[in-house]
Design a protein around this motif. Structure first.
Motif, PDB file in Angstrom:
ATOM      1  N   ASP A 412       0.016   3.413  10.367  1.00 60.64           N
ATOM      2  CA  ASP A 412      -1.264   4.224  10.116  1.00 60.64           C
ATOM      3  C   ASP A 412      -2.151   3.458   9.367  1.00 60.64           C
ATOM      4  O   ASP A 412      -3.299   3.861   8.900  1.00 60.64           O
ATOM      5  N   GLY A 413      -2.064   2.143   9.167  1.00 54.88           N
ATOM      6  CA  GLY A 413      -2.797   1.373   8.018  1.00 54.88           C
ATOM      7  C   GLY A 413      -2.575   1.362   7.068  1.00 54.88           C
ATOM      8  O   GLY A 413      -3.456   0.915   6.051  1.00 54.88           O
ATOM      9  N   ASN A 514      -9.434  -1.755  18.236  1.00 54.34           N
ATOM     10  CA  ASN A 514      -8.812  -1.962  16.727  1.00 54.34           C
ATOM     11  C   ASN A 514      -7.462  -1.468  16.499  1.00 54.34           C
ATOM     12  O   ASN A 514      -6.962  -1.617  15.470  1.00 54.34           O
ATOM     13  N   ASN A 515      -6.966  -0.878  17.489  1.00 50.02           N
ATOM     14  CA  ASN A 515      -5.671   0.101  17.344  1.00 50.02           C
ATOM     15  C   ASN A 515      -4.526  -0.415  18.347  1.00 50.02           C
ATOM     16  O   ASN A 515      -3.698   0.264  18.477  1.00 50.02           O
ATOM     17  N   THR A 516      -4.993  -0.735  19.519  1.00 51.82           N
ATOM     18  CA  THR A 516      -4.054  -1.127  20.647  1.00 51.82           C
ATOM     19  C   THR A 516      -4.127  -2.379  21.091  1.00 51.82           C
ATOM     20  O   THR A 516      -5.326  -3.037  21.369  1.00 51.82           O
ATOM     21  N   LYS A 535       0.921   0.215  19.925  1.00 51.65           N
ATOM     22  CA  LYS A 535       0.029   0.300  18.767  1.00 51.65           C
ATOM     23  C   LYS A 535       0.132  -0.328  17.601  1.00 51.65           C
ATOM     24  O   LYS A 535       1.135  -0.850  17.172  1.00 51.65           O
ATOM     25  N   ARG A 537      -2.232  -1.269  13.599  1.00 50.98           N
ATOM     26  CA  ARG A 537      -3.240  -1.355  12.441  1.00 50.98           C
ATOM     27  C   ARG A 537      -3.234  -2.337  11.790  1.00 50.98           C
ATOM     28  O   ARG A 537      -2.366  -3.025  11.581  1.00 50.98           O
TER      29      ARG A 537
END
Length: 597
Positions: A412-413, A514-516, A535, A537
């Motif tokens: 989730d970053g 930016n997320n994959t 996935k 982050r």
């Protein structure tokens, strides 16, 4: 080494040595795994646990550029690297390339000019190139080398180069990095040279944190005539020469430390004849004696196996049997030798020669050379990993932890949850140092600005369905569309497909958003196979990602995998790029190992 013409032909040598243990960083390099270009593996399970009071030193050369380029020009007054002149337009003279161009009549440079036996992987560098100094320090520390033994065999002590190396090492240690300690080897006019070292360095206390101590004092190896009462009081003294059998200097071996010897090598002792203090291990001997890297079982074969290190391995076999306190390895980065035709040598490459015919004393080509430093040629980086493997056999290694708990992570970053993960792997900070330095002769300069994202820490964990990876850099990450951005290589032990360099997968070869990103299969030739999306982050200087176990071919909770991160290193089939392109964590071909039970 420069003084070896005198050593080989008339037999004179002296060595000076100091030993404190190399500073140990937090990277636990002795637990890293690797597979070299020949498929030989380095794995902690092969080695003993760490053994106290075992030390390894290596011959290290600092005269590259100190005696001219196209022509031999003596040396600068201060012993430093000489400025190049407008006339230096032809060298470096690379014997390997000259032989390839004209095998029967190679166009050597002038008599007494320095010739390279081959091209170092880091280029035809000069001894004061800080980028090279740092790379060498890192590589030798990773290999378990405690001390570099600086060659000052021709009376000049090369104080500017010594100062550059020492100051670089001190900076690295201040940054929390590991470096070997520093020592010297003396030959010509030993009284004068030893006194010069003592007055210029030791008496002044220069670089004292880097001195190599033996039995509580700096170790000095030299003939007895160089040992004054003051020197004897300051140093632990030993006598060193090349070869032992049938040599008057060696006598019964008491307080004798050979730096080169025929197999099976004799050992030097101090307390008792039954307790070995020191043994030498060399990669080869000389083209004059026709003892090259392929020499083994008492002969030099007609067909060479230069890349395999047969002579080196035979020497290590003897050293490991003797199990001394100290192993002296010849050598690391000699690279150059003077051209002669004076008739002083009667043989060269196993054949008789006469006055007027060219010979080189210490090296000639890949087969007849003694450098473990990687070459841009047939030996590649094979000797480096052979060095690592045998130093670990000698000194032992730490043991890898086994992780048993299952932990699920949220991608989730937000990275605070990674702090509780115990599988932590450190990498050197500062190894994205940029290079801009003159090269040898006609080579104007070497520039390397590929260092970008400085990787400093990795973590890994898993649960029943997934494997989770985390990486941290010193500064904020560059954008994900940067070329060759933050690759993650993964090798699952026991997989049917061995992939490339032991890695079956690579992450981030193509970033989708930016997320994959992508997980690609790696084929044996380093080409990409099928892909799937994963996935990930990022935030500032941290990145996390998750890979389902089924995409890695992992079944169940018990598995072993190797992994490494690399940034700005091209995935082009050349694993040596991890040495000098961008940053790799861990360094070079090494990988981290994660064991889950």
């Amino acid at each position: 080494m420069m003084g070896l013409k005198k050593i080989f032909l008339s037999g004179l040598i002296c060595i000076s040595f100091y030993q404190t243990e190399a500073q140990v960083s937090s990277s636990n390099a002795d637990t890293w795994v690797a597979k070299d270009a020949l498929g030989r593996t380095i794995e902690p399970a092969k080695y003993k646990t760490p053994r106290k009071d075992k030390y390894a030193g290596i011959f290290y050369f600092i005269w590259q550029g100190a005696h001219g380029y196209d022509q031999h020009k003596g040396g600068a007054a201060d012993g430093g690297v000489m400025p190049k002149t407008p006339g230096d337009t032809v060298s470096p003279y690379d014997i390997t390339k000259l032989l390839k161009a004209n095998p029967t009549d190679p166009k050597y440079g002038p008599i007494h000019a320095f010739h390279h036996w081959g091209e170092p992987y880091f280029g035809y560098y000069l001894a004061d190139d800080e980028w090279v100094i740092r790379k060498h320090a890192q590589m030798l520390s990773d290999a378990g080398i405690d001390v570099i033994i600086l060659d000052v065999t021709n009376a000049a002590i090369y104080l500017p180069q010594v100062t550059k190396i020492a100051n670089t090492y001190l900076k690295m240690r201040a940054e929390g990095l590991s470096t070997p300690s520093i020592s010297f080897i003396v030959n010509s006019v030993p009284k004068q040279t030893v006194n010069n070292l003592y007055e210029q360095i030791y008496k002044k206390g220069l670089f004292s944190n880097l001195w190599f101590l033996w039995k509580g004092k700096p170790l000095l190896l030299c003939p007895p005539e160089a040992v004054t009462p003051e020197i004897k009081n300051f140093f632990t003294t030993r006598h060193s020469w090349a070869w032992s059998k049938g040599q008057q200097w060696f006598a019964d071996g008491k307080d004798k430390w050979p730096w080169l010897d025929h197999y099976p090598q004799s050992y030097g002792w101090h307390d008792s004849k039954d307790k070995a203090e020191q043994v030498t291990v060399s990669i080869a001997q000389h083209p004059m004696s026709n003892i090259g890297r392929s020499f083994h079982n008492g002969k030099e074969p007609e067909i060479f196996s230069t890349e395999k290190g047969l002579y080196f391995e035979e020497q290590w076999k003897r050293a490991l049997e003797v199990d001394p306190e100290f192993v002296f390895i010849t050598g690391w980065n000699e690279w150059v030798a003077m051209r002669f035709n004076d008739g002083a040598s009667k043989t060269f490459l196993g054949k008789s020669i006469e006055k007027g015919e060219t010979y080189f004393v210490d090296l000639y080509n890949a087969e007849f050379s003694r450098d473990a430093e990687p070459e841009n040629g047939v030996t590649k980086d094979n000797y480096y990993y052979q060095l690592v493997d045998n130093v670990r056999k000698f000194k032992g290694t730490g043991k890898l932890p086994v992780y048993k708990t299952n932990t699920s992570m949220s991608i989730d970053g937000k990275f605070s949850d990674w702090k509780k993960i115990p599988a932590v792997y450190k990498d050197d900070s500062g190894d994205t140092f940029h290079r801009k330095h003159p090269g040898w002769g006609r080579i104007n300069e070497y520039v390397n600005n590929t260092g970008r994202n400085d990787i400093i820490e990795s973590r890994i964990t898993s649960d029943q369905q997934n494997v989770y990876f985390y990486v941290k850099t010193k500064d904020p990450l560059t954008p994900s569309d940067s070329p060759d951005w933050m690759h993650l290589f993964i090798g699952v032990k026991g997989a049917a497909n061995q992939g490339w360099e032991g890695f079956q997968y690579v992450v981030n070869q193509r970033v989708l958003s930016n997320n994959t990103a992508t997980l690609h299969n790696l084929k044996k030739d380093c080409s990409l196979g099928k892909s799937s999306s994963i996935k990930y982050r990022t935030d500032k200087n941290e990145l996390e990602l998750v890979i389902p176990k089924k995409q890695l071919g992992i079944i169940g909770n018990e598995f072993t995998l190797d992994f490494k991160w690399a940034d700005n290193s091209p995935v082009d089939g050349n694993a040596m790029h991890w040495l000098d392109k961008g940053d790799a964590a861990p360094n070079a071909r090494f990988a981290y190992r994660y064991i889950k039970q």
